[in-house]
Design an enzyme around this catalytic site. Structure first.
Site, PDB file in Angstrom:
ATOM      1  N   HIS A   1       2.993   6.052  94.463  1.00  0.00           N
ATOM      2  CA  HIS A   1       3.677   4.962  93.404  1.00  0.00           C
ATOM      3  C   HIS A   1       3.054   3.646  93.215  1.00  0.00           C
ATOM      4  O   HIS A   1       3.776   2.803  92.624  1.00  0.00           O
ATOM      5  CB  HIS A   1       5.200   5.069  93.706  1.00  0.00           C
ATOM      6  CG  HIS A   1       6.170   5.927  93.475  1.00  0.00           C
ATOM      7  ND1 HIS A   1       6.812   5.969  92.252  1.00  0.00           N
ATOM      8  CD2 HIS A   1       6.504   6.931  94.276  1.00  0.00           C
ATOM      9  CE1 HIS A   1       7.476   7.143  92.199  1.00  0.00           C
ATOM     10  NE2 HIS A   1       7.225   7.734  93.260  1.00  0.00           N
TER      11      HIS A   1
ATOM     12  N   LYS B   1      13.576  -6.965  85.942  1.00  0.00           N
ATOM     13  CA  LYS B   1      13.077  -6.070  87.064  1.00  0.00           C
ATOM     14  C   LYS B   1      13.039  -6.726  88.287  1.00  0.00           C
ATOM     15  O   LYS B   1      13.261  -8.014  88.370  1.00  0.00           O
ATOM     16  CB  LYS B   1      11.761  -5.837  86.316  1.00  0.00           C
ATOM     17  CG  LYS B   1      10.980  -6.761  85.888  1.00  0.00           C
ATOM     18  CD  LYS B   1       9.503  -6.503  85.294  1.00  0.00           C
ATOM     19  CE  LYS B   1       9.805  -5.858  83.900  1.00  0.00           C
ATOM     20  NZ  LYS B   1       9.115  -4.259  83.979  1.00  0.00           N
TER      21      LYS B   1
ATOM     22  N   LYS C   1       4.320  -8.577  88.496  1.00  0.00           N
ATOM     23  CA  LYS C   1       5.025  -8.407  87.206  1.00  0.00           C
ATOM     24  C   LYS C   1       5.149  -9.471  86.383  1.00  0.00           C
ATOM     25  O   LYS C   1       5.367  -9.427  85.085  1.00  0.00           O
ATOM     26  CB  LYS C   1       6.663  -7.934  87.663  1.00  0.00           C
ATOM     27  CG  LYS C   1       6.491  -6.559  88.094  1.00  0.00           C
ATOM     28  CD  LYS C   1       8.045  -6.047  88.439  1.00  0.00           C
ATOM     29  CE  LYS C   1       8.155  -5.067  89.160  1.00  0.00           C
ATOM     30  NZ  LYS C   1       8.287  -3.683  88.335  1.00  0.00           N
TER      31      LYS C   1
HETATM   32  C1  LIG Z   1      14.881   1.006  85.511  1.00  0.00           C
HETATM   33  C2  LIG Z   1      15.178   0.215  86.645  1.00  0.00           C
HETATM   34  C3  LIG Z   1      14.168  -0.428  87.498  1.00  0.00           C
HETATM   35  C4  LIG Z   1      12.642  -0.423  87.104  1.00  0.00           C
HETATM   36  O1  LIG Z   1      12.493  -1.219  86.091  1.00  0.00           O
HETATM   37  P1  LIG Z   1      10.985  -1.573  85.720  1.00  0.00           P
HETATM   38  O2  LIG Z   1      10.881  -2.585  84.616  1.00  0.00           O
HETATM   39  O3  LIG Z   1      10.250  -0.372  85.483  1.00  0.00           O
HETATM   40  O4  LIG Z   1      10.308  -2.367  87.010  1.00  0.00           O
HETATM   41  C5  LIG Z   1      14.530  -1.210  88.468  1.00  0.00           C
HETATM   42  N1  LIG Z   1      15.954  -1.394  88.615  1.00  0.00           N
HETATM   43  C6  LIG Z   1      16.931  -0.924  87.919  1.00  0.00           C
HETATM   44  C7  LIG Z   1      18.264  -1.308  88.333  1.00  0.00           C
HETATM   45  C8  LIG Z   1      16.521  -0.084  86.902  1.00  0.00           C
HETATM   46  O5  LIG Z   1      17.735   0.327  86.129  1.00  0.00           O
END
Ligand SMILES: *Cc1c(COP(=O)(O)O)cnc(C)c1O
Length: 828
Positions: free
Chosen positions: A370, A560, A566
């Site tokens: 990952h 996120k 990020k």
């Molecule tokens: C989908 C999701 C993530 C992942 O988000 P990314 O933008 O891909 O890092 C993280 N936390 C929650 C609660 C989500 O639903």
């Protein structure tokens, strides 16, 4: 004979879930008998428990039918081992899966209750940090929906992800127990438990025939107790069991102490062993090398493997058939100890020799990587491993011995190769868990095309050479049931009215929407739905942040985990530049925007916490400046989790996916937004690349350096100072942050951030991508004024999201990695 109990059809609880009156009576009975409250005075919270209690019986029965069919058909099963399952709330999901939402809503209404209010009483099961845990939840949904014989294994953390508040602009963490009031969904299996051992020592001896066998003795033991959650699939025929392990002490009292009259010492041992399943480690992409974490990993791996083997041996006598009936997917390296654990169980408990045990083991596992970030690749000190898991360490040494022998034979004299590939890093005396997982698995997969390519070329090039075909790609996906049908009912209804309901279990069918992208009436409905969702998001923002935002403005959202890679920092730099522009020009030549942030920082991650504070300081300054009133607002929504995402994602126009190219393995947030009709502004990173391929480059805002360019920039000796000096707009922004414009009471507050960008070499190329990002944002502004074109592109994004369903991902895993087939329910 057992005939009378062998058919579940004889069960009659008297509840037909298609009948509102029967549900109503069932609810009343559940309130009285299960919850134990008087319906006259029951609160919505009580009604949630009554309803969940009523459904739980149904889910349990469905699970039993699934299980019987699996045994009956002797299917090959897939076991998904994951330290995290971020399922969120469950009530509405179950109702949608079973197709009984309208009836339940009506029944509750007759009892004076509103289903939505009742559903909000449930606490989020936040047994995960972010993407990795949410992926596991989406996968269980897809397995159940498409009738794959799947099974999830994880830890029943008492305290999942911390809850976040913002105080004085800073993150404050609070423990949150999803079990505080008990979980009505759990099925406690007091009869299913396994002993997990730690410490001790190894004694080996030879029998008469000279065969060596080893015993692990004098161990400290903990009991793993099973709690099951039933994951329903859409249509409700098949379910997937999610078995979570809770740690229980083997003894309630240590009698030695107890007899001495020391009551406190006597129960201390109990408390210590039970901390194993107390709390989830709140970190995503950095390794925290702590003994408790390693113990958690082994705890759930050992319990799960003992459970899996026991289930297999119930019907098969020959362990050599194990890989024909079992495949075990390792969600990242966290469960990589499963490799030596299976070896140990096969040899020490079931009497197999090394060769047979190894043959079985390496044909049973598959491993999903990952991350590309080196600081996230898990390693554990040999000393710690030897102390906690002496038998496993021996097995790892032996796996390594045979593995390196093979390398030396294939590449004679290449000592560097041996050093690079070894499961042990000799210089740091640590075990490389990723190497263990690669060597012990039949397949290794990355989670997006670019990620897999970089895994093969940068992270594991030697492994890729010695194991041709072992590395494969399965791009991540999300379940449209959760992220559209459930979280955005108006859009789901619009789509179903236009093209029928097949998309719910076959997302490629959304293609039929392309024909409607220019249809004026469809566009109007689409826009009205977006506006309503933004109104809902605005209400959440007002409630959580006390910031009033207007749904007429462009909603620009980055939610996120907070992490330097990020690049929330890049976003806030852009916001400050926009602010400066609006103040200086004195005229509203830029489109009114609402910039929304959300996300948690790992509690020990200093820079991420600084970034949160900067966002909040900037928000405060902008939101209180009359000069930009109505033109720019910034909100940081606290406590980002699944339930928050479900509200903020439908109400977004512009999805920010701006990681440094080559750092985000896939991303799944990006998919959720596009599926809900947001346009993406993003880099060519992770799954963004494939999103661009699907939606077309005219329908996405791409900016910044590619992964290759990033590598070249760094190799050429990147100097962020040059960019700083050559871009006056950027220089002003950075100077403001450095000089304390947003924190006059403590002007040096953000020096660590500024230093990281300038003197620290700007590891994530924030400055390098700034200008290109600004240009892309200008293109966003220009396009948003053209309502029809924007809407057309948004509709095309929805129409072209088929690939990003977790159904596609699961079909691919099933076919190319797991070798499993769909099952049918015997009684169906
Ligand atoms: C989908 C999701 C993530 C992942 O988000 P990314 O933008 O891909 O890092 C993280 N936390 C929650 C609660 C989500 O639903």
């Amino acid at each position: 004979m057992k005939a009378s109990i062998s058919t579940l059809n004889d069960l009659d609880e008297g509840i037909d879930f298609r009948n509102v009156d029967q549900i109503k009576r069932g609810l009343l009975a559940s309130m009285v008998r299960y919850v134990g409250f008087d319906p006259e005075s029951a609160t919505p919270h009580d009604w949630f428990f009554a309803l969940a209690g009523l459904l739980r019986g149904h889910l349990s029965e469905q699970g039993m039918r699934t299980s019987r069919s699996q045994y009956g058909q002797d299917v090959k099963r897939v076991y998904y081992l994951s330290m995290e399952f971020l399922t969120g709330r469950r009530l509405m999901k179950h109702l949608l899966d079973l197709g009984i939402e309208p009836q339940v809503r009506a029944a509750l209404a007759e009892l004076g209750q509103n289903l939505d209010t009742v559903a909000e009483q449930e606490s989020d099961a936040a047994l995960g940090n972010g993407g990795l845990g949410r992926l596991a939840a989406c996968f269980l949904d897809s397995m159940a929906t498409h009738a794959y014989p799947g099974y999830g294994y994880g830890i029943r953390y008492e305290f999942g992800m911390f809850s976040q508040t913002i105080e004085n602009g800073q993150q404050v963490e609070h423990p949150e127990s999803w079990l505080q009031n008990g979980s009505p969904w759990e099925i406690v299996r007091h009869n299913v438990s396994h002993t997990v051992r730690f410490g001790g020592r190894i004694v080996c001896f030879r029998d008469e025939e000279g065969r060596e066998s080893c015993r692990w003795v004098d161990t400290d033991d903990v009991v793993a107790e099973a709690y099951d959650l039933k994951e329903t699939g859409y249509g409700g025929a098949i379910s997937v069991n999610l078995r979570l392990w809770s740690a229980r002490s083997t003894q309630d009292f240590d009698l030695r102490y107890f007899n001495e009259g020391n009551y406190i010492e006597a129960v201390k041992e109990k408390t210590v062993s039970e901390t194993l399943s107390k709390v989830l480690y709140p970190m995503d992409t950095t390794l925290m090398g702590q003994e408790l974490r390693l113990k958690q990993e082994y705890f759930f791996v050992s319990a799960s493997l003992q459970d899996i083997l026991a289930r297999f041996l119930k019907v098969h006598k020959n362990p050599r058939l194990f890989p024909e009936k079992t495949v075990i997917q390792l969600n990242d390296t966290h469960p990589a100890l499963a490799v030596p654990e299976l070896m140990r169980l096969l040899m020490d408990q079931h009497g197999l020799n090394w060769e047979d045990a190894w043959d079985i083991t390496r044909n049973t596992f598959a491993y999903t990587n990952h991350t590309l970030l080196p600081e996230a690749l898990e390693t554990w000190p040999i000393d710690l491993m030897e102390a906690l898991l002496p038998r496993h360490m021996e097995i790892i040494y032996r796996i390594n011995y045979f593995f390196l022998q093979e390398i030396r034979r294939t590449y004679p004299g290449d000592v560097e190769m041996v050093r690079r590939l070894s499961l042990i890093d000799d210089s740091t005396r640590r075990v490389r868990m990723a190497h263990l997982a690669v060597v012990g698995s039949a397949r290794v997969n990355g989670v997006a095309a670019l990620h897999t390519e970089l895994l093969r070329s940068r992270v594991f090039p030697d492994f890729d050479r010695i194991y041709p075909g072992k590395f494969v790609n399965v791009t991540n996906g999300i379940t449209q049931r959760r992220w559209l049908l459930q979280s955005n009912p108006p859009l789901a209804t619009l789509i179903t009215d236009a093209i029928g309901p097949a998309w719910v279990s076959d997302l490629d069918r959304l293609r039929d929407l392309e024909a409607l992208a220019d249809d004026a009436a469809f566009q109007d409905s689409f826009r009205a739905i977006k506006r309503k969702a933004k109104t809902r998001a605005a209400a959440l923002i007002a409630e959580r942040c006390g910031v009033a935002v207007r749904p007429e403005t462009l909603f620009d959202t980055q939610i996120k985990r907070i992490h330097e890679y990020k690049r929330q920092l890049l976003n806030i730099l852009q916001v400050i530049a926009r602010y400066n522009h609006l103040r200086a020009s004195g005229k509203p030549d830029l489109l009114p925007r609402t910039v929304i942030f959300g996300g948690k920082a790992a509690p020990g991650y200093f820079m991420a916490k600084k970034i949160i504070r900067l966002i909040n300081d900037v928000a405060d300054a902008i939101n209180h400046d009359p000069a930009v009133r109505g033109l720019l607002r910034v909100a940081f929504v606290p406590n980002y989790n699944v339930s928050t995402a479900e509200i903020l994602i439908p109400g977004c126009d512009l999805s920010e996916q701006i990681s440094t190219a080559g750092t985000e393995a896939s991303g799944t947030g990006n998919m959720k937004f596009a599926l809900n009709g947001a346009l993406t502004i993003g880099t060519l990173d992770g799954a963004n690349i494939e999103i661009r391929e699907e939606v077309g480059e005219d329908n996405i805002f791409i900016f910044g350096q590619t992964a290759e360019e990033v590598a070249r920039t760094k190799a050429a000796g990147y100097n962020p100072w040059n960019i700083y000096h050559n871009d006056p707009e950027l220089k002003t922004v950075i100077d403001m942050i450095r000089d304390g414009f947003f924190c006059t009471e403590q002007p040096d507050r953000y020096h660590p951030l500024v230093n990281a960008l300038l003197d620290g070499g700007d590891v994530f190329l924030v400055l390098a991508d700034f200008r290109s990002y600004m240009n892309a944002q200008a293109a966003v502004d220009a396009l948003y004024t053209d309502e029809k074109t924007w809407t057309r592109k948004a509709i095309l994004n929805v129409a072209r999201m088929g690939k990003f369903s977790s159904d596609r991902a699961i079909h691919t895993y099933a076919r190319e990695i797991w070798g499993i087939d769909k099952m049918t329910r015997d009684d169906a």
